[in-house]
Design an enzyme around this catalytic site. Structure first.
Site, mmCIF file in Angstrom:
data_model
loop_
_atom_site.group_PDB
_atom_site.id
_atom_site.type_symbol
_atom_site.label_atom_id
_atom_site.label_comp_id
_atom_site.label_asym_id
_atom_site.label_seq_id
_atom_site.Cartn_x
_atom_site.Cartn_y
_atom_site.Cartn_z
ATOM 1 N N HIS A 1 0.716 5.358 1.207
ATOM 2 C CA HIS A 1 -0.086 6.215 2.092
ATOM 3 C C HIS A 1 0.602 7.579 2.238
ATOM 4 O O HIS A 1 1.816 7.631 2.440
ATOM 5 C CB HIS A 1 -0.242 5.547 3.456
ATOM 6 N N ASN B 1 0.842 -1.198 0.000
ATOM 7 C CA ASN B 1 0.000 0.000 0.000
ATOM 8 C C ASN B 1 0.877 1.247 0.000
ATOM 9 O O ASN B 1 1.997 1.236 0.516
ATOM 10 C CB ASN B 1 -0.879 0.008 1.263
HETATM 11 C C1 GAR Z 1 -2.772 8.608 -2.747
HETATM 12 O O1 GAR Z 1 -2.244 9.815 -2.295
HETATM 13 C C2 GAR Z 1 -2.616 7.531 -1.695
HETATM 14 O O2 GAR Z 1 -1.477 7.707 -0.921
HETATM 15 C C3 GAR Z 1 -3.861 7.721 -0.868
HETATM 16 O O3 GAR Z 1 -4.858 7.968 -1.831
HETATM 17 C C4 GAR Z 1 -4.297 8.704 -2.914
HETATM 18 C C5 GAR Z 1 -4.761 8.083 -4.208
HETATM 19 O O4 GAR Z 1 -4.340 8.841 -5.317
HETATM 20 N N1 GAR Z 1 -4.137 6.553 -0.085
HETATM 21 C C6 GAR Z 1 -4.613 6.585 1.168
HETATM 22 O O5 GAR Z 1 -4.904 7.608 1.748
HETATM 23 C C7 GAR Z 1 -4.745 5.215 1.822
HETATM 24 N N2 GAR Z 1 -5.130 5.327 3.179
HETATM 25 P P1 GAR Z 1 -4.414 8.263 -6.802
HETATM 26 O O6 GAR Z 1 -5.813 7.682 -6.993
HETATM 27 O O7 GAR Z 1 -4.186 9.447 -7.677
HETATM 28 O O8 GAR Z 1 -3.346 7.208 -6.958
#
Ligand code: GAR
Length: 185
Positions: free
Chosen positions: A99, A97
């Site tokens: 984050h 994952n």
């Molecule tokens: C990313 O910034 C990721 O780190 C976060 O969602 C975003 C998705 O962006 N994830 C979380 O917060 C997990 N808890 P994307 O759809 O443009 O890849």
């Protein structure tokens, strides 16, 4: 082969695709996720496993696991996937994952906003193996980002995402090359 799970815009999925990683399948819990369009544009098979179509979370993850296994997936990458994975799913696949915080600080769905609200002077990006907690599990990479005066959620998230787009493909690449294994393997 890699299976990617994504709930949102899919910029991290795009980084994985652009890095020429062997992405064989992309699944989402959200039918309208832009990530699915990115996958289709790259010719990668997609499927939607919306929670409301299953009696339980276990049934949903079982169906998703069957579909991924049918595409020869051996590693799951969560790229902005906003649901927890069940223990049964995680027993079947190792998962990584990304984050947008320095875990264990600011887990959950609003990490960037929460870092700003807390007045943090530094935050960052974590790439980690997934266990059945919320944004927990063994850490693979962390990189720190300074919070600048005047940062908004958008400006800070944009700087964090630049790092995500480098670290997540690198972790997946190392895993595929056999240079990285989860403690469970
Ligand atoms: C990313 O910034 C990721 O780190 C976060 O969602 C975003 C998705 O962006 N994830 C979380 O917060 C997990 N808890 P994307 O759809 O443009 O890849």
């Amino acid at each position: 082969m890699i299976g990617v799970l994504a709930s949102g815009s899919g910029t991290n999925l795009q980084a994985l695709l652009d890095a020429d990683l062997p992405v064989a399948a992309v699944a989402s819990n959200v039918g309208s996720a832009r990530a699915l369009e990115r996958a289709r544009a790259a010719g990668v098979p997609t499927a939607v496993f919306a929670l409301e179509n299953y009696a339980t979370r276990e049934e949903r993850d079982d169906a998703m696991g069957e579909w991924l296994a049918g595409h020869d997936v051996e590693l799951v990458v969560c790229a902005g996937y906003m649901h927890l994975l069940t223990a049964g799913f995680l027993a079947r696949f190792p998962a990584i994952n990304v984050h947008p915080s320095l875990l264990p600080a600011f887990p959950g769905m609003n990490a960037v906003q929460e870092a700003l609200a807390a007045g943090a002077t530094e935050t960052g990006v974590t790439v980690h193996f997934v266990d059945d907690g919320v944004d927990t599990g063994p850490i693979i990479f962390q990189e720190t980002v300074s919070v600048l005066r005047g940062d908004t959620r958008e400006t800070l998230h944009a700087r964090l995402q630049e790092i995500e787009h480098r670290l997540l493909p690198e972790a997946a690449r190392l895993y595929v090359a056999g240079a990285l294994r989860s403690a469970a393997e």
